[in-house]
Design a protein around this motif. Structure first.
Motif, PDB file in Angstrom:
ATOM      1  N   VAL A   1       5.765   1.736 -10.804  1.00  0.00           N
ATOM      2  CA  VAL A   1       4.673   1.055 -11.495  1.00  0.00           C
ATOM      3  C   VAL A   1       3.366   1.810 -11.286  1.00  0.00           C
ATOM      4  CG1 VAL A   1       3.343  -1.078 -11.663  1.00  0.00           C
ATOM      5  CG2 VAL A   1       5.805  -1.186 -11.282  1.00  0.00           C
ATOM      6  N   SER A   2       3.100   2.179 -10.029  1.00  0.00           N
ATOM      7  CA  SER A   2       1.894   2.945  -9.710  1.00  0.00           C
ATOM      8  C   SER A   2       1.880   4.274 -10.459  1.00  0.00           C
ATOM      9  CB  SER A   2       1.829   3.188  -8.201  1.00  0.00           C
ATOM     10  OG  SER A   2       0.770   4.053  -7.863  1.00  0.00           O
ATOM     11  N   ALA A   3       3.040   4.950 -10.486  1.00  0.00           N
ATOM     12  CA  ALA A   3       3.123   6.232 -11.183  1.00  0.00           C
ATOM     13  C   ALA A   3       2.876   6.064 -12.679  1.00  0.00           C
ATOM     14  CB  ALA A   3       4.495   6.859 -10.944  1.00  0.00           C
ATOM     15  N   ALA A   4       3.419   4.994 -13.267  1.00  0.00           N
ATOM     16  CA  ALA A   4       3.232   4.765 -14.696  1.00  0.00           C
ATOM     17  C   ALA A   4       1.768   4.489 -15.028  1.00  0.00           C
ATOM     18  CB  ALA A   4       4.103   3.586 -15.149  1.00  0.00           C
ATOM     19  N   VAL A   5       1.104   3.683 -14.199  1.00  0.00           N
ATOM     20  CA  VAL A   5      -0.312   3.383 -14.426  1.00  0.00           C
ATOM     21  C   VAL A   5      -1.147   4.658 -14.351  1.00  0.00           C
ATOM     22  CG1 VAL A   5      -2.334   2.196 -13.483  1.00  0.00           C
ATOM     23  CG2 VAL A   5      -0.146   0.989 -13.669  1.00  0.00           C
ATOM     24  N   LEU A   6      -0.880   5.488 -13.351  1.00  0.00           N
ATOM     25  CA  LEU A   6      -1.622   6.745 -13.226  1.00  0.00           C
ATOM     26  C   LEU A   6      -1.328   7.680 -14.389  1.00  0.00           C
ATOM     27  CD1 LEU A   6      -1.376   7.564  -9.411  1.00  0.00           C
ATOM     28  CD2 LEU A   6      -3.411   6.976 -10.714  1.00  0.00           C
ATOM     29  N   GLY A   7      -0.071   7.670 -14.860  1.00  0.00           N
ATOM     30  CA  GLY A   7       0.270   8.513 -16.001  1.00  0.00           C
ATOM     31  C   GLY A   7      -0.538   8.145 -17.231  1.00  0.00           C
ATOM     32  N   VAL A   8      -0.741   6.849 -17.443  1.00  0.00           N
ATOM     33  CA  VAL A   8      -1.540   6.400 -18.590  1.00  0.00           C
ATOM     34  C   VAL A   8      -3.022   6.671 -18.359  1.00  0.00           C
ATOM     35  CG1 VAL A   8      -2.269   4.380 -19.915  1.00  0.00           C
ATOM     36  CG2 VAL A   8       0.135   4.657 -19.292  1.00  0.00           C
ATOM     37  N   ALA A   9      -3.503   6.382 -17.156  1.00  0.00           N
ATOM     38  CA  ALA A   9      -4.937   6.466 -16.879  1.00  0.00           C
ATOM     39  C   ALA A   9      -5.444   7.893 -16.729  1.00  0.00           C
ATOM     40  CB  ALA A   9      -5.268   5.671 -15.615  1.00  0.00           C
ATOM     41  N   LEU A  10      -4.627   8.770 -16.091  1.00  0.00           N
ATOM     42  CA  LEU A  10      -5.117  10.106 -15.753  1.00  0.00           C
ATOM     43  C   LEU A  10      -4.442  11.240 -16.513  1.00  0.00           C
ATOM     44  CD1 LEU A  10      -5.423   9.782 -11.854  1.00  0.00           C
ATOM     45  CD2 LEU A  10      -7.193   9.429 -13.591  1.00  0.00           C
ATOM     46  N   LEU A  11      -3.188  11.048 -16.906  1.00  0.00           N
ATOM     47  CA  LEU A  11      -2.430  12.155 -17.491  1.00  0.00           C
ATOM     48  C   LEU A  11      -2.264  12.032 -19.001  1.00  0.00           C
ATOM     49  CD1 LEU A  11       0.336  12.515 -14.745  1.00  0.00           C
ATOM     50  CD2 LEU A  11      -1.852  13.701 -14.923  1.00  0.00           C
TER      51      LEU A  11
ATOM     52  N   VAL B   1       0.843  -1.207   0.000  1.00  0.00           N
ATOM     53  CA  VAL B   1       0.000   0.000   0.000  1.00  0.00           C
ATOM     54  C   VAL B   1       0.876   1.254   0.000  1.00  0.00           C
ATOM     55  CG1 VAL B   1      -1.702   1.324   1.316  1.00  0.00           C
ATOM     56  CG2 VAL B   1      -1.937  -1.156   1.112  1.00  0.00           C
ATOM     57  N   ALA B   2       1.955   1.243   0.785  1.00  0.00           N
ATOM     58  CA  ALA B   2       2.842   2.410   0.838  1.00  0.00           C
ATOM     59  C   ALA B   2       3.490   2.662  -0.519  1.00  0.00           C
ATOM     60  CB  ALA B   2       3.918   2.193   1.905  1.00  0.00           C
ATOM     61  N   GLY B   3       3.962   1.596  -1.188  1.00  0.00           N
ATOM     62  CA  GLY B   3       4.588   1.767  -2.490  1.00  0.00           C
ATOM     63  C   GLY B   3       3.633   2.315  -3.525  1.00  0.00           C
ATOM     64  N   ILE B   4       2.403   1.795  -3.545  1.00  0.00           N
ATOM     65  CA  ILE B   4       1.400   2.300  -4.492  1.00  0.00           C
ATOM     66  C   ILE B   4       1.062   3.752  -4.179  1.00  0.00           C
ATOM     67  CG2 ILE B   4      -0.994   2.036  -5.240  1.00  0.00           C
ATOM     68  CD1 ILE B   4      -0.647  -0.990  -4.805  1.00  0.00           C
ATOM     69  N   ALA B   5       0.935   4.068  -2.888  1.00  0.00           N
ATOM     70  CA  ALA B   5       0.613   5.449  -2.498  1.00  0.00           C
ATOM     71  C   ALA B   5       1.737   6.394  -2.880  1.00  0.00           C
ATOM     72  CB  ALA B   5       0.348   5.514  -0.995  1.00  0.00           C
ATOM     73  N   TRP B   6       2.997   5.986  -2.680  1.00  0.00           N
ATOM     74  CA  TRP B   6       4.120   6.826  -3.094  1.00  0.00           C
ATOM     75  C   TRP B   6       4.047   7.143  -4.577  1.00  0.00           C
ATOM     76  CZ3 TRP B   6       9.068   4.517  -0.353  1.00  0.00           C
ATOM     77  CH2 TRP B   6       9.063   4.917   0.987  1.00  0.00           C
ATOM     78  N   GLY B   7       3.625   6.156  -5.379  1.00  0.00           N
ATOM     79  CA  GLY B   7       3.545   6.377  -6.812  1.00  0.00           C
ATOM     80  C   GLY B   7       2.538   7.442  -7.202  1.00  0.00           C
TER      81      GLY B   7
END
Length: 335
Positions: free
Chosen positions: A295-305, A31-37
């Motif tokens: 990984v979390s940051a990349a997914v958000l970049g595709v989904a939201l940005l 959870v911490a790693g995903i939240a950091w992303g």
């Protein structure tokens, strides 16, 4: 130290600290790693909406996280009772260790954790500015697991084993493919040096947390996190003032809500879970699980940005997730 004796030492430290089980600690770290992303996506939106710089954002991240944790600690203190021990354990705290910890050790722990956190964050942002996001991220997050694995072996006697070494190698390969797969990056020595300094700060706080957790002197996770943010905020304040502490924006409500999110989720919540989990799980495993951040940051970049989903992004994410799952399974079996 043999693997059997290391396992015995880990079990005895678990009993001493009263920490949460390994499975729950791994969940905390995930959870911490995903939240950091998510912090990167939120920061990108802050930069789009205002002129706030990275050092000022880091200061508000620490200061806001500190304010939130102080509020949580105040509520917990008012609701404390003789039966609060089980609730503390459920939150990943080590109340018994906090009581038994000598004052001098507590001051040294807090100072070292706060300084390590400040170095980790500020050197990383400086590395990104000097050599770019891709190289800064790869060098910082890629060298972190290597430094932690070496430190854990030399200082803590923790062995990864052949499977663990392969998992770390796969994680680093996945990180490289994920971030550098599209090419077009420029490597500058000053930026690389700053990224290595950032990784050293990250390795230091991870190894310190694990060492103290094994010794039963890790302290309360929420209190440790709050003090680390206090030290970080003080250290970042002069640089944030020089950069510009208050943002200029046409969307003040949006910026404030983004700052609140950054302070609450990828900071107060994520770091509290990180310190709780890192006290129980092997240090090298911690470093690999936290690679869920890109990984979390990349997914958000595709989904939201609106960023493009590329083959390298998908392959790198798959390698990283496979390595994290493999090490998590090995950690659970060892426990």
């Amino acid at each position: 130290m043999s693997e059997s004796s290391a396992s015995s030492a880990s079990s005895s430290s678990y009993a001493l600290v009263g920490a949460v089980p390994v499975g729950r600690s791994l969940a905390f770290l995930v959870v911490a790693g995903i939240a950091w992303g998510t912090a990167g996506a939120a920061a990108s939106l802050v930069y789009e909406s205002s002129d706030l710089g990275p050092l000022a954002l880091s200061f508000w991240r620490c200061a806001g996280g500190l304010a939130l944790l102080l509020a949580v600690l105040a509520v917990r203190r008012r609701g404390a009772s003789p039966r609060a021990g089980l609730g503390a354990a459920a939150l990943g705290t080590a109340a018994v260790a906090a009581v038994a910890e000598p004052r001098r050790r507590r001051v040294l722990r807090i100072a070292a954790t706060g300084i390590g956190l400040t170095v980790f964050q500020s050197a990383y942002f400086a590395a990104v500015e000097a050599t770019g996001l891709a190289v800064g991220t790869v060098v910082t997050l890629g060298s972190g697991p290597v430094l932690i694995a070496l430190g854990a072996r030399l200082a803590l006697g923790e062995r990864l084993g052949a499977g663990g070494v392969c998992a770390v190698g796969g994680a680093l390969a996945g990180l490289g493919v994920l971030v550098l797969g599209d090419g077009g990056t420029a490597v500058r020595p000053v930026g690389v040096a700053l990224a290595l300094l950032s990784a050293a700060g990250y390795a230091a706080i991870t190894l310190l947390t694990r060492w103290l957790g094994r010794a039963g002197r890790g302290g309360d996770a929420l209190t440790t996190t709050a003090w680390a943010f206090a030290v970080g905020a003080v250290g970042l304040l002069p640089m944030a003032l020089a950069e510009g502490l208050l943002p200029t924006t046409d969307e003040p409500v949006r910026v404030v809500w983004l700052l609140v999110y950054v302070a609450a989720v990828p900071t107060a919540l994520a770091y509290a879970l990180y310190f709780a989990g890192a006290a129980v799980v092997r240090a090298a495993t911690v470093s690999v699980v936290m690679l869920l951040e890109p990984v979390s940051a990349a997914v958000l970049g595709v989904a939201l940005l609106g960023e493009r989903l590329t083959l390298s992004l998908a392959a790198g994410a798959a390698l990283l997730l496979g390595a994290v799952a493999g090490l998590a399974a090995a950690e659970a079996r060892a426990a």
